[in-house]
Write a protein that holds these residues in place. Structure first.
Motif, PDB file in Angstrom:
ATOM      1  N   VAL A   1     -24.695  11.057  26.127  1.00 34.50           N
ATOM      2  CA  VAL A   1     -24.547  10.846  27.568  1.00 34.50           C
ATOM      3  C   VAL A   1     -25.669  11.562  28.324  1.00 34.50           C
ATOM      4  O   VAL A   1     -26.067  11.123  29.419  1.00 34.50           O
ATOM      5  CB  VAL A   1     -23.152  11.340  28.025  1.00 34.50           C
ATOM      6  N   ASP A   2     -26.210  12.639  27.745  1.00 33.23           N
ATOM      7  CA  ASP A   2     -27.335  13.316  28.390  1.00 33.23           C
ATOM      8  C   ASP A   2     -28.599  12.462  28.313  1.00 33.23           C
ATOM      9  O   ASP A   2     -29.394  12.432  29.255  1.00 33.23           O
ATOM     10  CB  ASP A   2     -27.576  14.676  27.731  1.00 33.23           C
ATOM     11  N   PHE A   3     -28.795  11.783  27.207  1.00 33.10           N
ATOM     12  CA  PHE A   3     -29.928  10.863  27.110  1.00 33.10           C
ATOM     13  C   PHE A   3     -29.769   9.705  28.101  1.00 33.10           C
ATOM     14  O   PHE A   3     -30.763   9.173  28.604  1.00 33.10           O
ATOM     15  CB  PHE A   3     -30.064  10.322  25.686  1.00 33.10           C
ATOM     16  N   CYS A   4     -28.521   9.305  28.367  1.00 32.31           N
ATOM     17  CA  CYS A   4     -28.298   8.248  29.364  1.00 32.31           C
ATOM     18  C   CYS A   4     -28.647   8.726  30.767  1.00 32.31           C
ATOM     19  O   CYS A   4     -28.997   7.914  31.631  1.00 32.31           O
ATOM     20  CB  CYS A   4     -26.842   7.782  29.314  1.00 32.31           C
ATOM     21  N   GLN A   5     -28.530  10.034  31.016  1.00 32.34           N
ATOM     22  CA  GLN A   5     -28.957  10.562  32.302  1.00 32.34           C
ATOM     23  C   GLN A   5     -30.477  10.570  32.412  1.00 32.34           C
ATOM     24  O   GLN A   5     -31.032  10.477  33.516  1.00 32.34           O
ATOM     25  CB  GLN A   5     -28.429  11.992  32.478  1.00 32.34           C
ATOM     26  N   ILE A   6     -31.158  10.683  31.281  1.00 33.24           N
ATOM     27  CA  ILE A   6     -32.630  10.659  31.288  1.00 33.24           C
ATOM     28  C   ILE A   6     -33.125   9.226  31.409  1.00 33.24           C
ATOM     29  O   ILE A   6     -33.992   8.912  32.226  1.00 33.24           O
ATOM     30  CB  ILE A   6     -33.172  11.329  30.010  1.00 33.24           C
ATOM     31  N   LEU A   7     -32.578   8.343  30.568  1.00 35.62           N
ATOM     32  CA  LEU A   7     -32.905   6.916  30.624  1.00 35.62           C
ATOM     33  C   LEU A   7     -31.800   6.235  31.423  1.00 35.62           C
ATOM     34  O   LEU A   7     -30.742   5.904  30.883  1.00 35.62           O
ATOM     35  CB  LEU A   7     -33.007   6.338  29.213  1.00 35.62           C
ATOM     36  N   LYS A   8     -32.005   6.041  32.689  1.00 34.28           N
ATOM     37  CA  LYS A   8     -30.944   5.651  33.616  1.00 34.28           C
ATOM     38  C   LYS A   8     -30.344   4.283  33.307  1.00 34.28           C
ATOM     39  O   LYS A   8     -29.181   4.028  33.619  1.00 34.28           O
ATOM     40  CB  LYS A   8     -31.486   5.646  35.057  1.00 34.28           C
ATOM     41  N   ASP A   9     -31.122   3.395  32.710  1.00 36.51           N
ATOM     42  CA  ASP A   9     -30.695   2.011  32.586  1.00 36.51           C
ATOM     43  C   ASP A   9     -30.070   1.693  31.238  1.00 36.51           C
ATOM     44  O   ASP A   9     -29.929   0.523  30.878  1.00 36.51           O
ATOM     45  CB  ASP A   9     -31.885   1.070  32.818  1.00 36.51           C
ATOM     46  N   ILE A  10     -29.692   2.690  30.459  1.00 34.37           N
ATOM     47  CA  ILE A  10     -29.087   2.460  29.158  1.00 34.37           C
ATOM     48  C   ILE A  10     -27.663   2.999  29.193  1.00 34.37           C
ATOM     49  O   ILE A  10     -27.376   3.990  29.848  1.00 34.37           O
ATOM     50  CB  ILE A  10     -29.914   3.124  28.024  1.00 34.37           C
ATOM     51  N   GLN A  11     -26.764   2.309  28.508  1.00 32.78           N
ATOM     52  CA  GLN A  11     -25.361   2.679  28.497  1.00 32.78           C
ATOM     53  C   GLN A  11     -25.039   3.543  27.273  1.00 32.78           C
ATOM     54  O   GLN A  11     -25.754   3.522  26.273  1.00 32.78           O
ATOM     55  CB  GLN A  11     -24.477   1.425  28.487  1.00 32.78           C
ATOM     56  N   VAL A  12     -23.937   4.274  27.375  1.00 29.86           N
ATOM     57  CA  VAL A  12     -23.544   5.167  26.284  1.00 29.86           C
ATOM     58  C   VAL A  12     -23.168   4.372  25.040  1.00 29.86           C
ATOM     59  O   VAL A  12     -23.473   4.777  23.909  1.00 29.86           O
ATOM     60  CB  VAL A  12     -22.371   6.067  26.735  1.00 29.86           C
ATOM     61  N   ASP A  13     -22.512   3.229  25.221  1.00 28.00           N
ATOM     62  CA  ASP A  13     -22.133   2.417  24.059  1.00 28.00           C
ATOM     63  C   ASP A  13     -23.365   1.944  23.298  1.00 28.00           C
ATOM     64  O   ASP A  13     -23.369   1.924  22.056  1.00 28.00           O
ATOM     65  CB  ASP A  13     -21.307   1.212  24.516  1.00 28.00           C
ATOM     66  N   ASP A  14     -24.395   1.557  24.031  1.00 24.17           N
ATOM     67  CA  ASP A  14     -25.642   1.135  23.382  1.00 24.17           C
ATOM     68  C   ASP A  14     -26.280   2.300  22.632  1.00 24.17           C
ATOM     69  O   ASP A  14     -26.789   2.134  21.513  1.00 24.17           O
ATOM     70  CB  ASP A  14     -26.598   0.582  24.437  1.00 24.17           C
ATOM     71  N   MET A  15     -26.237   3.499  23.224  1.00 24.73           N
ATOM     72  CA  MET A  15     -26.809   4.672  22.573  1.00 24.73           C
ATOM     73  C   MET A  15     -26.037   5.025  21.303  1.00 24.73           C
ATOM     74  O   MET A  15     -26.625   5.368  20.261  1.00 24.73           O
ATOM     75  CB  MET A  15     -26.798   5.847  23.543  1.00 24.73           C
TER      76      MET A  15
END
Length: 525
Positions: free
Chosen positions: A418-432
């Motif tokens: 979820v922290d990486f999702c805060q860095i890359l704004k347009d990606i979702q946690v499920d995708d990560m």
């Protein structure tokens, strides 16, 4: 496991749900002891809803879907909207329409119903607030949630003393667990008339804001907290009042933080925020809230969106303004997602593009240089195991997957998805999460990096950097670094001496065993 027949009768826990009529008590039906009729014939018991005595069947533990439950059905009106409807209509009548005034210089100004200067979007300037469904504004959302709790308390129904006595007789801990007099949150004395003093909106806002700021919770968690709170009121049929609102809100926040956030806040962390509360009390509060919710912690996206827009309407009606800001270039670029070109697989990225991508991730996540070397090890291992070539169309996601894995394996304090999702704004946690899972499967879960392999990659990277004039900046050896190197040399020397001593003992023991074998052979011969 699937047998629903039993000789005992047990009332389903669903009797607490919203489908039960108001005023009904939660009563256990005692099993009938006789199993024979007057003639002595065995009576066939009807099928019950349990498989064991006192244990409800798994299908009976699922809460019933009710069209009147606002926390589960998207078409039902939230409770706070119904309790604040009269206040909203009263405020709308007192509002003034926007007026146009002339300044001393002859310029026209539009004043809105709040007496503030009204801002209009034009070709050169666009005004918009920074609150969306996916990323609400934290301060304004907490204010709106606190206002909803305020209307819950102020416009609560009249107390039903008979129902409270019945609940207290059947389950004495049910009402006491939320009572601030029985379980105080601070050492400050609770006044005798605490149940008659309705808290002001600012008191509720400060309580919720302090918890969210100290625990670093998000605005989405505040909306989920309100959903759980109304679900708790619906299922348990306990009214929120001045004597129990703090502990009910605290229980909903604890549960929402663990369900919503990927990196949850532990109960012991809340005890660090609320200094005078014990962990056992916090655990018991969470357990009671879960049981009253019938373990129904699911929040559909439609229900979440409904609560978000109803909170916006409540905030707008009570002059809690979402601050509009001019649209700058950076926000415009974020809103306008650049489409991927059709020939993206044929455009080889330059070195500076790759460097900026990796550097931004490492700087934002505060990763170490060692993690970069482990990332390269995982990347080459991924290419070897999967036999997939890295190309202009997949290099970003392959590198991202290797960085995610390396940060969790190498660093002691890992960076969550979820922290990486805060860095890359347009990606979702499920995708990560799916990316990480696929990388692990392609690596065959081989995430071990021996020290010899790490050292090899380090010196090869130094050679590559030297060949391409990427200079490792030399610095003069100062006193501080000299002392560190000297201390490190002493540690290495001690380890080397210890290793020699162990090997000497091992060699001596091996020599003694060989000599004993030779003597034994000589005796036998």
């Amino acid at each position: 496991m699937g047998n629903k027949g039993s000789c005992c009768v047990y009332s389903s826990p669903k009797s607490r749900g919203g489908s039960k009529k108001r005023g009904e008590a939660y009563v256990y039906v005692q099993p009938d002891s006789p199993g024979f009729d007057d003639a002595g014939h065995h009576l066939t018991q009807p099928q019950s809803s349990v498989s064991l005595s006192g244990v409800p069947h798994i299908s009976e533990r699922e809460p019933e879907d009710s069209d009147h439950d606002p926390s589960s059905h998207p078409a039902a009106q939230p409770i706070f909207s119904a309790r604040s409807e009269g206040e909203i209509q009263r405020n709308n009548k007192l509002r003034r329409r926007s007026q146009m005034i002339f300044t001393s210089a002859g310029h026209k100004h539009h004043i809105d119903e709040y007496g503030q200067l009204r801002k209009f979007s034009s070709c050169s300037t666009i005004y918009m607030d920074d609150s969306t469904v996916s990323q609400p504004n934290l301060k304004t959302t907490i204010k709106a949630v606190a206002l909803a709790i305020f209307f819950h308390i102020r416009n609560r129904g009249p107390p039903d003393e008979e129902r409270e006595k019945t609940l207290a007789a059947l389950e004495p801990n049910l009402l006491r667990i939320f009572d601030e007099k029985a379980h105080p949150l601070s050492k400050d004395p609770v006044p005798d008339d605490y149940q008659k003093r309705d808290p002001e909106h600012k008191i509720i806002y400060r309580f919720v804001r302090n918890l969210f700021n100290a625990a670093q919770l998000t605005a989405e968690c505040a909306i989920v907290t309100l959903v759980y709170l109304e679900r708790l009121l619906t299922y348990s049929e306990i009214d929120i009042n001045p004597g129990n609102w703090k502990r009910m809100v605290l229980g909903a926040i604890i549960l929402a933080s663990k369900v919503w956030d990927d990196q949850a806040v532990w109960n012991v962390d809340f005890c660090q925020i609320l200094k005078d509360i014990q962990v056992d009390d916090m655990n018991e509060l969470e357990r009671q809230v879960l049981e009253l919710l019938q373990f129904n912690i699911n929040v559909p996206s439609s229900v979440y969106a409904k609560y978000y827009f109803d909170l916006r309407a409540l905030a707008d009606a009570h002059e809690i303004v979402y601050p509009p800001e001019p649209l700058d270039k950076e926000r415009a670029l974020k809103l306008e997602k650049d489409p991927v070109p059709d020939d993206y697989q044929k455009r080889d990225p330059e070195h500076k593009i790759i460097y900026r991508f990796v550097r931004n991730l490492f700087n934002a996540a505060q990763l170490t240089a060692e993690c970069a070397i482990v990332t390269l090890v995982y990347l080459e291992r991924l290419l070897t195991y999967s036999e997939i070539d890295i190309n202009p169309g997949n290099w970003k996601r392959m590198v991202l997957g290797a960085i995610i894995l390396a940060s969790k394996v190498w660093d002691d304090q890992a960076v969550w998805n979820v922290d990486f999702c805060q860095i890359l704004k347009d990606i979702q946690v499920d995708d990560m999460n799916e990316l990480e899972r696929q990388v692990l499967e392609l690596l065959q879960f081989n995430i071990n990096v021996p020290s010899s392999v790490y050292a090899k990659y380090y010196f090869d990277l130094r050679a590559l950097a030297d060949a391409h004039e990427i200079v490792y900046p030399p610095e003069p050896l100062d006193k501080e670094r000299a002392l560190k190197l000297e201390a490190l040399s002493y540690v290495c020397e001690d380890k080397l001496l210890l290793w020699h001593r162990k090997n000497r003992r091992r060699i001596a023991s091996l020599d003694g065993q060989m000599l004993a074998r030779h003597r034994a052979r000589a005796v036998l011969s």
